[in-house]
Design a protein around this motif. Structure first.
Motif, PDB file in Angstrom:
ATOM      1  N   ARG A 111       0.784  -1.235   0.000  1.00 45.75           N
ATOM      2  CA  ARG A 111       0.000   0.000   0.000  1.00 45.75           C
ATOM      3  C   ARG A 111       0.818   1.290   0.000  1.00 45.75           C
ATOM      4  O   ARG A 111       0.315   2.333  -0.418  1.00 45.75           O
ATOM      5  CB  ARG A 111      -0.945  -0.003   1.214  1.00 45.75           C
ATOM      6  N   MET A 112       2.060   1.246   0.479  1.00 47.30           N
ATOM      7  CA  MET A 112       2.868   2.466   0.517  1.00 47.30           C
ATOM      8  C   MET A 112       3.337   2.847  -0.880  1.00 47.30           C
ATOM      9  O   MET A 112       3.592   1.989  -1.726  1.00 47.30           O
ATOM     10  CB  MET A 112       4.080   2.286   1.444  1.00 47.30           C
ATOM     11  N   GLY A 113       3.485   4.151  -1.110  1.00 49.61           N
ATOM     12  CA  GLY A 113       3.984   4.626  -2.387  1.00 49.61           C
ATOM     13  C   GLY A 113       5.478   4.421  -2.505  1.00 49.61           C
ATOM     14  O   GLY A 113       6.185   4.205  -1.513  1.00 49.61           O
ATOM     15  N   GLU A 114       5.984   4.521  -3.729  1.00 50.16           N
ATOM     16  CA  GLU A 114       7.418   4.334  -3.971  1.00 50.16           C
ATOM     17  C   GLU A 114       8.243   5.329  -3.162  1.00 50.16           C
ATOM     18  O   GLU A 114       9.273   4.984  -2.575  1.00 50.16           O
ATOM     19  CB  GLU A 114       7.729   4.494  -5.462  1.00 50.16           C
ATOM     20  N   ALA A 118      11.027   4.522  -0.327  1.00 48.43           N
ATOM     21  CA  ALA A 118      12.387   5.056  -0.486  1.00 48.43           C
ATOM     22  C   ALA A 118      12.758   5.914   0.720  1.00 48.43           C
ATOM     23  O   ALA A 118      13.926   5.954   1.144  1.00 48.43           O
ATOM     24  CB  ALA A 118      12.486   5.867  -1.768  1.00 48.43           C
ATOM     25  N   GLY A 119      11.760   6.593   1.289  1.00 53.11           N
ATOM     26  CA  GLY A 119      12.011   7.415   2.471  1.00 53.11           C
ATOM     27  C   GLY A 119      12.472   6.603   3.666  1.00 53.11           C
ATOM     28  O   GLY A 119      13.202   7.112   4.535  1.00 53.11           O
ATOM     29  N   LEU A 120      12.070   5.336   3.726  1.00 53.51           N
ATOM     30  CA  LEU A 120      12.547   4.464   4.809  1.00 53.51           C
ATOM     31  C   LEU A 120      14.052   4.234   4.690  1.00 53.51           C
ATOM     32  O   LEU A 120      14.769   4.196   5.693  1.00 53.51           O
ATOM     33  CB  LEU A 120      11.812   3.120   4.768  1.00 53.51           C
ATOM     34  N   ALA A 197      10.692  -2.477  -0.977  1.00 50.13           N
ATOM     35  CA  ALA A 197      10.984  -1.799  -2.238  1.00 50.13           C
ATOM     36  C   ALA A 197      10.769  -2.724  -3.431  1.00 50.13           C
ATOM     37  O   ALA A 197      10.368  -2.283  -4.514  1.00 50.13           O
ATOM     38  CB  ALA A 197      12.410  -1.262  -2.228  1.00 50.13           C
ATOM     39  N   ALA A 198      11.018  -4.007  -3.228  1.00 50.53           N
ATOM     40  CA  ALA A 198      10.822  -5.000  -4.286  1.00 50.53           C
ATOM     41  C   ALA A 198       9.385  -5.507  -4.331  1.00 50.53           C
ATOM     42  O   ALA A 198       9.056  -6.370  -5.151  1.00 50.53           O
ATOM     43  CB  ALA A 198      11.781  -6.170  -4.083  1.00 50.53           C
ATOM     44  N   ARG A 199       8.534  -4.973  -3.449  1.00 49.98           N
ATOM     45  CA  ARG A 199       7.126  -5.363  -3.335  1.00 49.98           C
ATOM     46  C   ARG A 199       6.977  -6.853  -3.025  1.00 49.98           C
ATOM     47  O   ARG A 199       6.000  -7.482  -3.431  1.00 49.98           O
ATOM     48  CB  ARG A 199       6.360  -5.017  -4.622  1.00 49.98           C
TER      49      ARG A 199
END
Length: 237
Positions: A111-114, A118-120, A197-199
């Motif tokens: 559910r999180m956006g890219e 990336a912010g993580l 990040a790799a979903r």
């Protein structure tokens, strides 16, 4: 016993044995580490741990002193030690956290956006190669807070956030006393973020479970060591 634990016990022994009294200033770091046969780094970590529970008072630019050891100060210290070492409430918090956070991480992966994911990674980069325990714990809490919010379920996020306070000082204590805790925490956070990040929601779920279970395992080992040392049976907690 971890090196830092040994250092803590030696300083406590000096206080209990009367070598250091309330209000006394500790010898200089180099002198004390040599006298105790400890590395300066181990001594430094022990001082930070004892300052956390108000046994020592670190005064910037002045030195480190034994606290007043008055009842009020020691009550706060005892409350903290009970919080960390009695497996009752904290283990129950960790068990529930282990049930909630991995599924939340899986949900957030989808559910999180890219940019949010990336912010993580950017958040982890802020720590640098050798963060303090306090900075690591603050970063850790923010990392998990963002993931919980990213799951898109406000009730679930609120439940996870409610565990942050009770577990804060236990996280700090683990970072101070368990060898390689900082390295392990950062590596596991990186693995979670990379899976997100790799979903790969199932991989992120697995890493989150490993991460939370590691903290739970540490607390169980601390509790077991305490009981073995005291010869006491498990408390009815």
């Amino acid at each position: 016993m971890a090196v830092t634990d040994d250092a803590i016990e030696r300083i406590k022994g000096m206080i209990l044995g009367g070598e250091l009294r309330p209000g006394d200033r500790l010898p200089r770091e180099a002198e004390l580490s040599a006298a105790l046969g400890l590395s300066r780094n181990s001594l430094r970590e022990a001082v930070r741990a004892l300052a956390l529970i108000n046994v020592l008072d670190v005064r910037q630019g002045d030195g480190t002193y034994v606290s007043s050891l008055e009842p009020g100060v020691m009550l706060d210290a005892m409350t903290f030690v009970v919080d960390v070492q009695r497996d009752d409430s904290l283990l129950e918090f960790l068990e529930v956290r282990r049930l909630l956070e991995p599924p939340a991480t899986s949900m957030a992966t989808l559910r999180m956006g890219e940019a949010e994911i990336a912010g993580l990674a950017d958040l982890l980069d802020e720590l640098g190669p050798d963060p303090s325990v306090e900075d690591l714990v603050a970063n850790d809490q923010e990392f998990h807070r963002r993931i919980a919010l990213g799951a898109g379920n406000s009730v679930l996020a609120s439940l996870i956030e409610s565990f942050s306070g009770p577990l804060h000082r236990a996280r700090v204590w683990r970072g101070l006393t368990q060898e390689a805790a900082t390295t392990r925490t950062l590596a596991e956070h990186r693995a979670i973020q990379q899976a997100m990040a790799a979903r790969q929601h199932d991989v992120a779920h697995a890493w989150a479970q490993v991460h939370v279970a590691g903290v739970e395992q540490w607390l169980r080992s601390v509790s077991a060591a305490r009981r073995a040392g005291s010869g006491a049976s498990a408390p009815g907690t």
